[in-house]
Motif scaffolding. Sequence first.
Motif, mmCIF file in Angstrom:
data_model
loop_
_atom_site.group_PDB
_atom_site.id
_atom_site.type_symbol
_atom_site.label_atom_id
_atom_site.label_comp_id
_atom_site.label_asym_id
_atom_site.label_seq_id
_atom_site.Cartn_x
_atom_site.Cartn_y
_atom_site.Cartn_z
ATOM 1 N N VAL A 1 9.151 -5.593 5.045
ATOM 2 C CA VAL A 1 9.930 -6.436 6.047
ATOM 3 C C VAL A 1 10.210 -5.502 7.318
ATOM 4 O O VAL A 1 10.153 -6.131 8.285
ATOM 5 N N LEU A 2 10.582 -4.512 6.882
ATOM 6 C CA LEU A 2 10.981 -3.583 8.287
ATOM 7 C C LEU A 2 9.653 -3.487 9.136
ATOM 8 O O LEU A 2 10.117 -3.223 10.446
ATOM 9 N N VAL A 3 8.663 -3.305 8.408
ATOM 10 C CA VAL A 3 7.557 -2.920 9.418
ATOM 11 C C VAL A 3 7.329 -4.379 10.082
ATOM 12 O O VAL A 3 6.831 -4.209 11.298
ATOM 13 N N VAL A 4 7.437 -5.311 9.496
ATOM 14 C CA VAL A 4 7.274 -6.794 10.178
ATOM 15 C C VAL A 4 8.073 -6.546 11.597
ATOM 16 O O VAL A 4 7.630 -7.134 12.644
ATOM 17 N N ILE A 5 9.367 -6.146 11.452
ATOM 18 C CA ILE A 5 10.268 -6.252 12.586
ATOM 19 C C ILE A 5 9.632 -5.306 13.544
ATOM 20 O O ILE A 5 9.707 -5.840 14.950
ATOM 21 N N CYS B 1 0.548 5.318 10.611
ATOM 22 C CA CYS B 1 0.119 4.290 10.498
ATOM 23 C C CYS B 1 0.080 3.894 9.101
ATOM 24 O O CYS B 1 -0.167 2.861 8.654
ATOM 25 N N LEU B 2 -0.545 4.849 8.220
ATOM 26 C CA LEU B 2 -0.648 4.657 6.743
ATOM 27 C C LEU B 2 0.631 4.302 6.177
ATOM 28 O O LEU B 2 0.700 3.303 5.462
ATOM 29 N N LEU B 3 1.810 5.077 6.444
ATOM 30 C CA LEU B 3 2.850 4.994 5.921
ATOM 31 C C LEU B 3 3.500 3.436 6.209
ATOM 32 O O LEU B 3 4.387 2.984 5.644
ATOM 33 N N VAL B 4 3.194 3.005 7.634
ATOM 34 C CA VAL B 4 3.600 1.808 7.971
ATOM 35 C C VAL B 4 2.711 0.483 7.611
ATOM 36 O O VAL B 4 3.080 -0.586 7.232
ATOM 37 N N GLY B 5 1.414 0.652 7.340
ATOM 38 C CA GLY B 5 0.411 -0.393 7.227
ATOM 39 C C GLY B 5 0.323 -0.406 5.911
ATOM 40 O O GLY B 5 0.141 -1.789 5.445
ATOM 41 N N TYR B 6 0.562 0.292 4.810
ATOM 42 C CA TYR B 6 0.531 0.044 3.321
ATOM 43 C C TYR B 6 1.450 -0.746 2.792
ATOM 44 O O TYR B 6 1.149 -1.714 2.490
#
Lengths: 270, 282
Positions: free
Chosen positions: A10-14, B80-85
């Motif tokens: 969810v944080l990444v979505v933001i 990107c891996l930490l965010v993408g996964y």
Amino acid sequence: MNRLMRILGVLVVIFIAAPLVIVVPMSFSSARSLQFPPPGYWLGYYEAYFTDVTWLRPTWNSIVIATATMVLTMILVVPATFALVRHRFAGKSLADLMMLLPLAVPHIVMAVGYYSFLGEFRLVHTHFGVVLAHTCLSVPIAFLVLSANLKGFDRNLERAAQSLGASPVKTFIHVTLPILRPGLVISALFAFVQSFDETVVAIFISGRNAETLPRKMFDSIRQEADPVIAVISTLLFVAVLLALVAPAGLKGIRKRLQARTPPAAITTGR
Amino acid sequence: MGATIARLSQRPNLWPWLLLTPLAIYLAIFFVVPLADVAVMSVTEPKTSLANYERVLTGALYQQVFLNTFLTAGLVTVACLLVGYPLAYLMNHSSPRIAMLILLLVTMSFWTSFLVRTYAWMVLLGNNGPVIGLLNAIGLESTPQLLFTRFSSTLAMVHILAPYMIMNIYSVMRKIDPVLIRSAESLGARGFSLFRHVYLPLTAPGIANGCVLVFVICLGFYVTPVLLGSPREQMIAGLIGTQIEEFLAFGMGSAMAMILLVVTLAILAIYHRRFGLDKLWG
């Protein structure tokens, strides 16, 4: 693990959405410089964009260059894809690799090459030169999309047409092309967008005469961060949204129409 | 066309060559020759010698830029891996409607020009922007300069390249058979151990794909580091641009471009031998 992943997700979505939602209010801002939240709202920067020739000309240049790139790319890629997907011949795997290679070369390297190479032929700072350069970068993308489509093509449909007496040309026009049409359209669209968005090569070779929109935006961001960029960003954003959502919407409309149309009309209509 | 092909195939088949010729000629002139031009310039400008390579490979400034480029690309890849996964995981474990919405968002981000996204980060991280505003509101008096630092360019690059990672991991995750997870659970795997021993290995191909793609694209990134990065911590593409545009030092610029090209192609060649290059963008 599950819950942790979800919270992070969810944080990444933001994070992904933030830059996209910020440019829209910025485009209506009355601030003279980068300021968020905006102190007030007006349409001044929209007016500025639509009346300023220094922005409209690059926009027009980009549309012309991207269209020409799309046409040239398709003329070159469509036959080549047929050759590579439907035939076996010596050197095929090398040819396959060559199709993808332009995608593997960093754009800055191509930019140096084109700057010098096109310069020798006085093609730097011309529309034609930019189209020639952009086509090279669009070829792999158009090829990837189209070859995936062609690989999934059921050739029995062509054989059936020919067994019913259709000539090869007729088969191609009435069977092959209509089935491939979605793939061709998407492939052409990718080629267009690749050229419309391409920045690095355009910065080096498009010059004043053939200045593209990304080049103008790059210069403008580097020098002063003109708020008009927020307007262009919003317009581009809306264009992308329309392009993504429109097919689904059209499908819905078509379905509704079909529901009211007798089946016979559908088969001839398509 | 099919019958013509059949008729022609009795003789040595000329069709594929005929169909390939226009593109082959085009690529030879407008892809191979410009690249060869770069290679030639790197050893002939200003005079024929290997001096450019010597300067690039031994000069402290250039070594620093190369090191900085690799570190940044590595950092961006890991981020990107930490965010993408987690995002791919969230998409794969949500209702179809929510998954569709997230996919739409990621696709939209992917299709939005990276100049637009770079500009948006300038607004977000600027001195009058919401991030600094938030920090002030929390009570931080002397907020750090965020814009035109390694931080701002790295963050923007992570944002720009994350969709490549997300798409790659998500496409692999979607194909995982739920039966495998259930059977692992029935054998007693729980929580982290289930993730570590079952889920992670199953998604490894997507991770490898995404990492190679992000790393390679990041190595050659020009626009975002030039616009958002610190001028003192340039990346290689930016330095090549400066050599060409400002100093007209085609020899030096070409030598650096060739090194960047060789490194990029080497990484992709290793990848190609193991997985096949066409898998990377498919």
